[in-house]
Scaffold this motif. Structure first.
Motif, PDB file in Angstrom:
ATOM      1  N   MET A   1      -6.512  30.400 -24.986  1.00 18.65           N
ATOM      2  CA  MET A   1      -7.095  31.709 -24.754  1.00 18.65           C
ATOM      3  C   MET A   1      -8.526  31.527 -24.254  1.00 18.65           C
ATOM      4  O   MET A   1      -9.358  30.960 -24.956  1.00 18.65           O
ATOM      5  N   PRO A   2      -8.843  31.973 -23.056  1.00 23.14           N
ATOM      6  CA  PRO A   2     -10.197  31.813 -22.526  1.00 23.14           C
ATOM      7  C   PRO A   2     -11.204  32.678 -23.284  1.00 23.14           C
ATOM      8  O   PRO A   2     -10.877  33.749 -23.788  1.00 23.14           O
ATOM      9  N   LEU A   3     -12.420  32.189 -23.369  1.00 23.24           N
ATOM     10  CA  LEU A   3     -13.504  32.946 -23.983  1.00 23.24           C
ATOM     11  C   LEU A   3     -14.202  33.749 -22.905  1.00 23.24           C
ATOM     12  O   LEU A   3     -14.714  33.176 -21.941  1.00 23.24           O
ATOM     13  N   ALA A   4     -14.218  35.037 -23.065  1.00 28.84           N
ATOM     14  CA  ALA A   4     -14.841  35.907 -22.066  1.00 28.84           C
ATOM     15  C   ALA A   4     -16.337  35.629 -21.979  1.00 28.84           C
ATOM     16  O   ALA A   4     -17.033  35.550 -22.984  1.00 28.84           O
ATOM     17  N   GLY A   5     -16.806  35.449 -20.759  1.00 29.57           N
ATOM     18  CA  GLY A   5     -18.236  35.285 -20.534  1.00 29.57           C
ATOM     19  C   GLY A   5     -18.775  33.891 -20.814  1.00 29.57           C
ATOM     20  O   GLY A   5     -19.980  33.689 -20.782  1.00 29.57           O
ATOM     21  N   VAL A   6     -17.910  32.925 -21.107  1.00 30.05           N
ATOM     22  CA  VAL A   6     -18.374  31.563 -21.373  1.00 30.05           C
ATOM     23  C   VAL A   6     -17.878  30.660 -20.252  1.00 30.05           C
ATOM     24  O   VAL A   6     -16.675  30.523 -20.042  1.00 30.05           O
ATOM     25  N   ALA A   7     -18.800  30.042 -19.549  1.00 26.96           N
ATOM     26  CA  ALA A   7     -18.440  29.136 -18.468  1.00 26.96           C
ATOM     27  C   ALA A   7     -17.824  27.866 -19.044  1.00 26.96           C
ATOM     28  O   ALA A   7     -18.241  27.377 -20.096  1.00 26.96           O
ATOM     29  N   ALA A   8     -16.814  27.327 -18.367  1.00 21.05           N
ATOM     30  CA  ALA A   8     -16.126  26.130 -18.831  1.00 21.05           C
ATOM     31  C   ALA A   8     -17.099  24.973 -19.036  1.00 21.05           C
ATOM     32  O   ALA A   8     -16.998  24.220 -20.015  1.00 21.05           O
ATOM     33  N   LYS A   9     -18.073  24.835 -18.137  1.00 23.43           N
ATOM     34  CA  LYS A   9     -19.052  23.750 -18.243  1.00 23.43           C
ATOM     35  C   LYS A   9     -19.887  23.883 -19.514  1.00 23.43           C
ATOM     36  O   LYS A   9     -20.116  22.902 -20.228  1.00 23.43           O
ATOM     37  N   VAL A  10     -20.320  25.089 -19.807  1.00 19.24           N
ATOM     38  CA  VAL A  10     -21.143  25.332 -20.994  1.00 19.24           C
ATOM     39  C   VAL A  10     -20.322  25.081 -22.252  1.00 19.24           C
ATOM     40  O   VAL A  10     -20.806  24.469 -23.220  1.00 19.24           O
ATOM     41  N   LEU A  11     -19.078  25.531 -22.258  1.00 19.72           N
ATOM     42  CA  LEU A  11     -18.205  25.308 -23.410  1.00 19.72           C
ATOM     43  C   LEU A  11     -17.991  23.810 -23.627  1.00 19.72           C
ATOM     44  O   LEU A  11     -18.104  23.316 -24.752  1.00 19.72           O
ATOM     45  N   ALA A  12     -17.699  23.074 -22.558  1.00 15.13           N
ATOM     46  CA  ALA A  12     -17.469  21.632 -22.667  1.00 15.13           C
ATOM     47  C   ALA A  12     -18.715  20.920 -23.192  1.00 15.13           C
ATOM     48  O   ALA A  12     -18.618  20.041 -24.062  1.00 15.13           O
ATOM     49  N   GLU A  13     -19.887  21.293 -22.685  1.00 16.81           N
ATOM     50  CA  GLU A  13     -21.135  20.681 -23.149  1.00 16.81           C
ATOM     51  C   GLU A  13     -21.381  20.986 -24.626  1.00 16.81           C
ATOM     52  O   GLU A  13     -21.811  20.115 -25.387  1.00 16.81           O
ATOM     53  N   SER A  14     -21.115  22.220 -25.032  1.00 18.85           N
ATOM     54  CA  SER A  14     -21.322  22.611 -26.427  1.00 18.85           C
ATOM     55  C   SER A  14     -20.372  21.859 -27.357  1.00 18.85           C
ATOM     56  O   SER A  14     -20.786  21.358 -28.411  1.00 18.85           O
ATOM     57  N   LEU A  15     -19.105  21.773 -26.967  1.00 18.52           N
ATOM     58  CA  LEU A  15     -18.135  21.052 -27.790  1.00 18.52           C
ATOM     59  C   LEU A  15     -18.476  19.563 -27.869  1.00 18.52           C
ATOM     60  O   LEU A  15     -18.364  18.951 -28.935  1.00 18.52           O
ATOM     61  N   ARG A  16     -18.909  18.969 -26.769  1.00 22.19           N
ATOM     62  CA  ARG A  16     -19.295  17.562 -26.765  1.00 22.19           C
ATOM     63  C   ARG A  16     -20.474  17.337 -27.705  1.00 22.19           C
ATOM     64  O   ARG A  16     -20.492  16.377 -28.487  1.00 22.19           O
ATOM     65  N   SER A  17     -21.436  18.232 -27.664  1.00 18.52           N
ATOM     66  CA  SER A  17     -22.597  18.123 -28.545  1.00 18.52           C
ATOM     67  C   SER A  17     -22.190  18.267 -30.008  1.00 18.52           C
ATOM     68  O   SER A  17     -22.656  17.510 -30.878  1.00 18.52           O
ATOM     69  N   MET A  18     -21.304  19.218 -30.293  1.00 17.90           N
ATOM     70  CA  MET A  18     -20.835  19.414 -31.666  1.00 17.90           C
ATOM     71  C   MET A  18     -20.035  18.209 -32.152  1.00 17.90           C
ATOM     72  O   MET A  18     -20.101  17.849 -33.335  1.00 17.90           O
ATOM     73  N   GLU A  19     -19.297  17.565 -31.228  1.00 13.55           N
ATOM     74  CA  GLU A  19     -18.564  16.351 -31.585  1.00 13.55           C
ATOM     75  C   GLU A  19     -19.549  15.220 -31.912  1.00 13.55           C
ATOM     76  O   GLU A  19     -19.381  14.503 -32.904  1.00 13.55           O
ATOM     77  N   GLN A  20     -20.592  15.068 -31.107  1.00 10.03           N
ATOM     78  CA  GLN A  20     -21.602  14.043 -31.350  1.00 10.03           C
ATOM     79  C   GLN A  20     -22.303  14.265 -32.688  1.00 10.03           C
ATOM     80  O   GLN A  20     -22.659  13.309 -33.379  1.00 10.03           O
ATOM     81  N   ASP A  21     -22.489  15.529 -33.060  1.00 11.85           N
ATOM     82  CA  ASP A  21     -23.160  15.872 -34.316  1.00 11.85           C
ATOM     83  C   ASP A  21     -22.232  15.767 -35.527  1.00 11.85           C
ATOM     84  O   ASP A  21     -22.672  15.943 -36.661  1.00 11.85           O
ATOM     85  N   GLY A  22     -20.942  15.539 -35.286  1.00 14.46           N
ATOM     86  CA  GLY A  22     -19.993  15.408 -36.387  1.00 14.46           C
ATOM     87  C   GLY A  22     -19.453  16.718 -36.908  1.00 14.46           C
ATOM     88  O   GLY A  22     -18.843  16.768 -37.977  1.00 14.46           O
ATOM     89  N   ALA A  23     -19.643  17.809 -36.158  1.00 16.32           N
ATOM     90  CA  ALA A  23     -19.175  19.122 -36.604  1.00 16.32           C
ATOM     91  C   ALA A  23     -17.736  19.406 -36.190  1.00 16.32           C
ATOM     92  O   ALA A  23     -17.052  20.200 -36.836  1.00 16.32           O
ATOM     93  N   VAL A  24     -17.283  18.772 -35.103  1.00 18.05           N
ATOM     94  CA  VAL A  24     -15.893  18.947 -34.654  1.00 18.05           C
ATOM     95  C   VAL A  24     -15.307  17.581 -34.312  1.00 18.05           C
ATOM     96  O   VAL A  24     -16.025  16.622 -34.030  1.00 18.05           O
ATOM     97  N   VAL A  25     -13.981  17.518 -34.356  1.00 17.65           N
ATOM     98  CA  VAL A  25     -13.264  16.331 -33.938  1.00 17.65           C
ATOM     99  C   VAL A  25     -12.358  16.734 -32.773  1.00 17.65           C
ATOM    100  O   VAL A  25     -11.770  17.819 -32.780  1.00 17.65           O
ATOM    101  N   ARG A  26     -12.285  15.865 -31.774  1.00 19.68           N
ATOM    102  CA  ARG A  26     -11.506  16.128 -30.557  1.00 19.68           C
ATOM    103  C   ARG A  26     -10.253  15.271 -30.604  1.00 19.68           C
ATOM    104  O   ARG A  26     -10.318  14.067 -30.851  1.00 19.68           O
ATOM    105  N   THR A  27      -9.096  15.902 -30.373  1.00 23.99           N
ATOM    106  CA  THR A  27      -7.826  15.185 -30.336  1.00 23.99           C
ATOM    107  C   THR A  27      -7.188  15.401 -28.977  1.00 23.99           C
ATOM    108  O   THR A  27      -6.999  16.543 -28.556  1.00 23.99           O
TER     109      THR A  27
END
Length: 77
Positions: free
Chosen positions: A1-27
């Motif tokens: 489900m796409p997030l309205a108003g959130v650019a894919a690049k910004v979402l990817a950067e945010s998720l990558r940062s959260m992964e680096q910080d240990g807040a999310v895990v990527r599978t």
């Protein structure tokens, strides 16, 4: 489900940062088409309480916030 108003690049950067910080895990799943899932880690789940409190505050104060914004915009004219 796409997030309205959130650019894919910004979402990817945010998720990558959260992964680096240990807040999310990527599978990654070796499927066609490729699929990736993100999940909160135990550290990430510690943010749920503060976020709930922030959302509660926002709901309780939305009217006041919007009124203040209108008043500010009127004063700027």
């Amino acid at each position: 489900m796409p997030l309205a108003g959130v650019a894919a690049k910004v979402l990817a950067e945010s998720l990558r940062s959260m992964e680096q910080d240990g807040a999310v895990v990527r599978t990654e799943y070796a499927e066609n088409p490729p699929r990736v899932e993100y999940a909160l880690t135990p550290l990430g789940r510690t943010l749920l309480g503060p976020m709930d409190a922030m959302f509660d505050w926002s709901r309780e104060n939305l009217g006041s916030l919007l009124a203040a914004r209108l008043e500010y915009e009127r004063a700027e004219r």
